[in-house]
Design a protein around this motif. Structure first.
Motif, short mmCIF file in Angstrom:
data_model
loop_
_atom_site.label_atom_id
_atom_site.label_comp_id
_atom_site.label_asym_id
_atom_site.label_seq_id
_atom_site.Cartn_x
_atom_site.Cartn_y
_atom_site.Cartn_z
N UNK A 93 1.47 13.09 -0.54
CA UNK A 93 1.95 13.06 -1.98
C UNK A 93 2.10 11.56 -2.28
N UNK A 94 1.05 10.73 -2.38
CA UNK A 94 1.23 9.29 -2.71
C UNK A 94 1.65 9.22 -4.36
N UNK A 95 2.16 8.27 -4.67
CA UNK A 95 2.69 7.89 -6.03
C UNK A 95 1.77 6.95 -6.49
N UNK A 96 2.01 6.62 -7.77
CA UNK A 96 1.20 5.62 -8.50
C UNK A 96 1.40 4.34 -7.81
N UNK A 97 2.72 4.10 -7.05
CA UNK A 97 3.15 3.03 -6.66
C UNK A 97 2.17 2.72 -5.43
N UNK A 107 -1.27 -7.87 4.72
CA UNK A 107 -1.51 -7.83 3.41
C UNK A 107 -0.16 -7.64 2.57
N UNK A 108 0.01 -8.04 1.22
CA UNK A 108 1.03 -7.77 0.44
C UNK A 108 1.25 -6.46 0.21
N UNK A 109 2.34 -5.76 0.33
CA UNK A 109 2.66 -4.35 -0.31
C UNK A 109 2.58 -3.35 0.91
N UNK A 110 1.90 -3.75 2.05
CA UNK A 110 1.50 -2.80 2.95
C UNK A 110 2.42 -2.78 4.07
N UNK A 111 3.11 -1.89 4.51
CA UNK A 111 3.95 -1.82 5.66
C UNK A 111 3.47 -0.66 6.66
N UNK A 112 4.16 -0.57 7.71
CA UNK A 112 3.33 0.46 8.75
C UNK A 112 3.10 1.68 8.16
N UNK A 113 4.02 2.21 7.43
CA UNK A 113 3.73 3.51 6.87
C UNK A 113 2.45 3.70 6.12
N UNK A 114 2.33 2.68 5.41
CA UNK A 114 1.17 2.51 4.40
C UNK A 114 -0.09 2.36 5.45
N UNK A 148 0.05 -0.76 -5.14
CA UNK A 148 0.11 -1.56 -3.76
C UNK A 148 -1.36 -1.72 -3.18
N UNK A 149 -1.94 -0.67 -3.28
CA UNK A 149 -3.74 -1.01 -2.72
C UNK A 149 -4.17 -2.16 -3.76
N UNK A 150 -4.02 -2.27 -4.93
CA UNK A 150 -4.58 -3.09 -5.62
C UNK A 150 -4.01 -4.23 -5.35
N UNK A 151 -2.70 -4.28 -5.35
CA UNK A 151 -1.91 -5.71 -5.14
C UNK A 151 -2.19 -6.29 -3.80
N UNK A 152 -2.59 -5.55 -2.63
CA UNK A 152 -2.97 -5.89 -1.44
C UNK A 152 -4.27 -6.74 -1.74
#
Length: 94
Positions: A51-55, A11-18, A59-63
């Motif tokens: 401590x997740x930011x607004x990004x 999915x867009x915006x999601x890398x391994x850390x996410x 990112x979740x919505x964009x995914x």
């Protein structure tokens, strides 16, 4: 399933850390993310002390929409933040 094999990585915006963070709150598939939704997922992430930011919220919505988070409509971003803040305030007051 190992996080590196997760369909979430496609999915867009999601890398391994996410993806690792999503797995830590029980979201392992695109269907899981759809079912929970970006706001609840974000709140669950914050609830784990991350401590997740607004990004991350964007990112979740964009995914889910297959859109880069930075290309989301500003009104949608504002609505996401408003909803997350309302839900977080309710949890804090409970």
């Amino acid at each position: 399933m190992h996080p590196s094999q997760s369909e979430l990585l496609q999915l867009k915006n999601l890398g391994l850390a996410s993806v690792n963070i999503l797995h830590s709150i029980g979201i392992r598939t695109l269907d899981d993310l759809r079912r929970v939704g970006p706001v609840e997922a974000f709140i669950n992430i914050r609830g784990r002390g991350i401590n997740a930011s607004r990004v991350m919220l964007y990112a979740l919505q964009g995914a889910l929409l297959d859109v880069h988070w930075n290309d989301l409509d500003p009104v949608l971003k504002a609505n996401l933040v408003d909803e997350a803040e309302r839900q977080l305030a309710r949890k804090d007051s409970a």
